[in-house]
Design an enzyme around this catalytic site. Structure first.
Site: not given
Length: 336
Positions: A311, A299, A251
């Protein structure tokens, strides 16, 4: 006594049946018992295999617990890179200091050796035999000052060298500790990947078409436009944790890669990226902002507007465009 007709029941005695009839009844009872047992077995609820959705949900739940470890791994690697650079810079500074210290010590050693082997030089001897009144005391004071200055010069060099040696020693210890931590995290990474692979092995093979990024409308800076374009070009690329491109990402690796193309450097760690941007309320978020999730910020995605983002989700899920609301949003940051 008269003979009874066959198959007639005599009161007070059990009725008799032919052997063939008895066998038929026995078989019938056996069949009924078998049916009853079978009916009982059918009544036990069967445990159906989990559906793909259930398996995906289980992996997502486990990933929520695993991703903080992944980002900690990224943090350690980023810090390790910075500290190794610092150590190398200190080493360059220490080398000339070490040489200066050695030369100074050599001069002191030469002076001491000369006095020991041959006694004072002619200049010093001439000073010592002078007959002028008060000259001897002045000469001794001069010699003492010269020696003191020599000691001061040497001590000054040594003090600087000790300071850098001390700093480097601390850095080397830090690097050694972080290298061990990196090794431990790498072992944990192997365990995580093995567990994810085990869960995915039960998934039926399917083909998934991933849509590209939507059309972006609104106020978007040049840097954000570049970052969005680059991030969207990676849709469909696999998630590999610790990866920063160009063909696989985690990420924070994806957001780092996207903004690097725009000339903006972000650290490969969600916590650092949070601090490297300025806070933006959700009501003012616009395409190109970074959107972070969970209270520990483990995240991050690149916001596209309209509550959507691009993402890198997790192992087994490629880079994709999704809603930001399927995870708890922690906040937005603007890195430019």
């Amino acid at each position: 006594m008269a003979t009874l007709p066959p198959h007639r029941h005599v009161q007070g005695q059990p009725p008799t049946r032919p052997a063939g009839l008895r066998r038929v009844v026995h078989r019938l009872l056996t069949l009924v018992a078998a049916v009853a047992v079978g009916a009982g077995m059918l009544a036990v609820p069967a445990h159906a295999a989990p559906s793909p959705e259930e398996i995906e949900a289980a992996i997502d739940k486990q990933w929520e617990q695993l991703e903080p470890t992944i980002e900690q791994y990224n943090k350690v690697r980023a810090q390790l890179k910075v500290n190794r650079k610092k150590s190398a810079e200190l080493q360059k500074k220490i080398e000339p200091l070490a040489l200066q210290s050695e030369l100074a010590m050599n001069r002191v050693g030469d002076l001491a050796s000369r006095y020991y082997m041959t006694g004072p030089s002619q200049d010093i001897a001439a000073l010592l035999v002078s007959t002028k009144p008060g000259t001897l005391a002045e000469q001794l004071t001069m010699l003492d000052r010269l020696a003191a200055q020599q000691r001061k010069d040497v001590e000054g060099v040594l003090q600087v060298r000790r300071r850098y040696d001390g700093e480097k020693k601390k850095l080397d210890a830090l690097i050694a500790a972080q290298a061990k931590q990196e090794k431990d995290l790498a072992a944990k990474k192997k365990q995580i990947n093995a567990e994810i692979k085990r869960l995915q092995a039960s998934m039926p093979k399917t083909t998934v078409k991933v849509a590209g990024c939507p059309t972006i409308n609104g106020v978007v800076s040049t840097a954000a436009q570049t970052a969005i374009r680059v991030a969207c070009q990676q849709v469909g690329d696999p998630y590999v944790w610790g990866a920063t491109g160009p063909n696989s990402f985690d990420c924070s690796g994806l957001t780092q890669y996207a903004y690097k193309a725009a000339g903006i450097y972000l650290t490969h760690h969600t916590g650092d990226q949070w601090n490297e941007g300025r806070a933006i309320p959700r009501s003012e978020a616009r395409p190109g902002d970074l959107v972070f999730f969970y209270s520990d910020l483990h995240h991050v995605g690149l916001y596209l507007g309209s509550d959507r983002m691009v993402h890198a989700p997790r192992t087994g899920k490629p880079v994709q465009v999704t809603s930001i609301d399927y995870m708890p949003v922690a906040g937005f940051r603007r890195p430019y």
